[in-house]
Design a protein around this motif. Structure first.
Motif, PDB file in Angstrom:
ATOM      1  N   TYR A 161     -11.380 -22.328  39.554  1.00 39.55           N
ATOM      2  CA  TYR A 161     -12.108 -21.494  40.508  1.00 39.55           C
ATOM      3  C   TYR A 161     -12.488 -20.228  39.760  1.00 39.55           C
ATOM      4  O   TYR A 161     -11.613 -19.509  39.275  1.00 39.55           O
ATOM      5  CB  TYR A 161     -11.223 -21.118  41.700  1.00 39.55           C
ATOM      6  CG  TYR A 161     -11.069 -22.197  42.737  1.00 39.55           C
ATOM      7  CD1 TYR A 161     -11.389 -21.961  44.065  1.00 39.55           C
ATOM      8  CD2 TYR A 161     -10.582 -23.457  42.400  1.00 39.55           C
ATOM      9  CE1 TYR A 161     -11.241 -22.950  45.038  1.00 39.55           C
ATOM     10  CE2 TYR A 161     -10.432 -24.447  43.353  1.00 39.55           C
ATOM     11  CZ  TYR A 161     -10.771 -24.185  44.665  1.00 39.55           C
ATOM     12  OH  TYR A 161     -10.621 -25.161  45.608  1.00 39.55           O
ATOM     13  N   ARG A 162     -13.776 -19.963  39.651  1.00 39.33           N
ATOM     14  CA  ARG A 162     -14.275 -18.744  39.000  1.00 39.33           C
ATOM     15  C   ARG A 162     -14.877 -17.878  40.109  1.00 39.33           C
ATOM     16  O   ARG A 162     -15.822 -18.301  40.783  1.00 39.33           O
ATOM     17  CB  ARG A 162     -15.320 -19.092  37.950  1.00 39.33           C
ATOM     18  CG  ARG A 162     -15.780 -17.893  37.142  1.00 39.33           C
ATOM     19  CD  ARG A 162     -16.741 -18.276  36.020  1.00 39.33           C
ATOM     20  NE  ARG A 162     -16.086 -19.087  35.013  1.00 39.33           N
ATOM     21  CZ  ARG A 162     -16.424 -20.353  34.726  1.00 39.33           C
ATOM     22  NH1 ARG A 162     -17.397 -20.948  35.366  1.00 39.33           N
ATOM     23  NH2 ARG A 162     -15.792 -21.013  33.783  1.00 39.33           N
ATOM     24  N   ILE A 163     -14.312 -16.679  40.296  1.00 37.59           N
ATOM     25  CA  ILE A 163     -14.710 -15.796  41.392  1.00 37.59           C
ATOM     26  C   ILE A 163     -15.311 -14.526  40.809  1.00 37.59           C
ATOM     27  O   ILE A 163     -14.674 -13.834  40.017  1.00 37.59           O
ATOM     28  CB  ILE A 163     -13.492 -15.448  42.275  1.00 37.59           C
ATOM     29  CG1 ILE A 163     -12.888 -16.734  42.850  1.00 37.59           C
ATOM     30  CG2 ILE A 163     -13.887 -14.469  43.374  1.00 37.59           C
ATOM     31  CD1 ILE A 163     -11.522 -16.547  43.474  1.00 37.59           C
ATOM     32  N   GLY A 164     -16.534 -14.227  41.207  1.00 37.84           N
ATOM     33  CA  GLY A 164     -17.175 -13.018  40.723  1.00 37.84           C
ATOM     34  C   GLY A 164     -18.667 -13.051  41.025  1.00 37.84           C
ATOM     35  O   GLY A 164     -19.170 -14.024  41.570  1.00 37.84           O
ATOM     36  N   PRO A 165     -19.376 -12.017  40.670  1.00 41.03           N
ATOM     37  CA  PRO A 165     -18.816 -10.800  40.076  1.00 41.03           C
ATOM     38  C   PRO A 165     -18.112  -9.927  41.118  1.00 41.03           C
ATOM     39  O   PRO A 165     -18.503  -9.887  42.269  1.00 41.03           O
ATOM     40  CB  PRO A 165     -20.042 -10.087  39.515  1.00 41.03           C
ATOM     41  CG  PRO A 165     -21.179 -10.542  40.384  1.00 41.03           C
ATOM     42  CD  PRO A 165     -20.833 -11.953  40.805  1.00 41.03           C
TER      43      PRO A 165
END
Length: 171
Positions: A161-165
């Motif tokens: 899970y990549r959360i951003g910006p």
């Protein structure tokens, strides 16, 4: 140190907390249990990107371990989050995640959070998707490690899970 639910305090972990973190990970029934040595080392080397929640007696009742990715130092990778069974349902995991993220944003300019979650771990899925919603950030998902990449027997895939910006409060 920051405030948590009224009777809890969020603090940096110390080596003396390593055994309690190992026990909480073991008792969670969800986390991959690492060696006790690794929790001691983590509390020594990654205390700045990790946190413990302490009860009134000063003993850990929850923790979050994380690190800045060496190749992407603007990214906090959250390794493990666990809360003692007696403290669940109080929003403690979310407070740990928000607190550590705010700290590393201020100290290191972090702009994204990553974690891996095995399919079906709905508590972790909710924790991280609600974190993204609170912070107005997008969530990207992809399989990071597939089941056949694990050498020690059956293991569910680990979904990144990549959360951003993430945006600093002053922006």
């Amino acid at each position: 140190m920051t405030a948590a639910p009224a009777d809890l305090l969020i603090d940096h972990p110390t080596v003396a907390d390593g055994a309690a973190l190992w026990r909480m990970a073991k008792e969670s029934g969800k986390l991959d249990l690492n060696s006790s040595y690794s929790y001691l080392l983590w509390c020594r080397d990654f205390a700045g990107t990790s946190a413990v929640a302490r009860g009134a007696d000063g003993e850990p009742v929850g923790f979050l371990t994380g690190y800045l990715r060496p190749g992407r130092p603007e990214t906090l990778l959250v390794w493990q989050v666990a809360v003692d069974a007696a403290q669940r349902g109080r929003g403690l995991a979310a407070r740990l995640l928000d607190g550590v993220t705010a700290r590393v944003m201020a100290e290191h300019g972090v702009t994204s959070v990553e974690t891996t979650i095995t399919p079906g771990n709905t508590a972790s899925e909710r924790l991280f998707t609600s974190f993204a919603a609170r912070h107005g950030a997008a969530v990207e998902r992809e399989v990071l490690f597939d089941r056949e990449q694990f050498p020690d027997g059956p293991h569910d895939p680990e979904v990144l899970y990549r959360i951003g910006p993430l945006h600093h409060p002053s922006h």
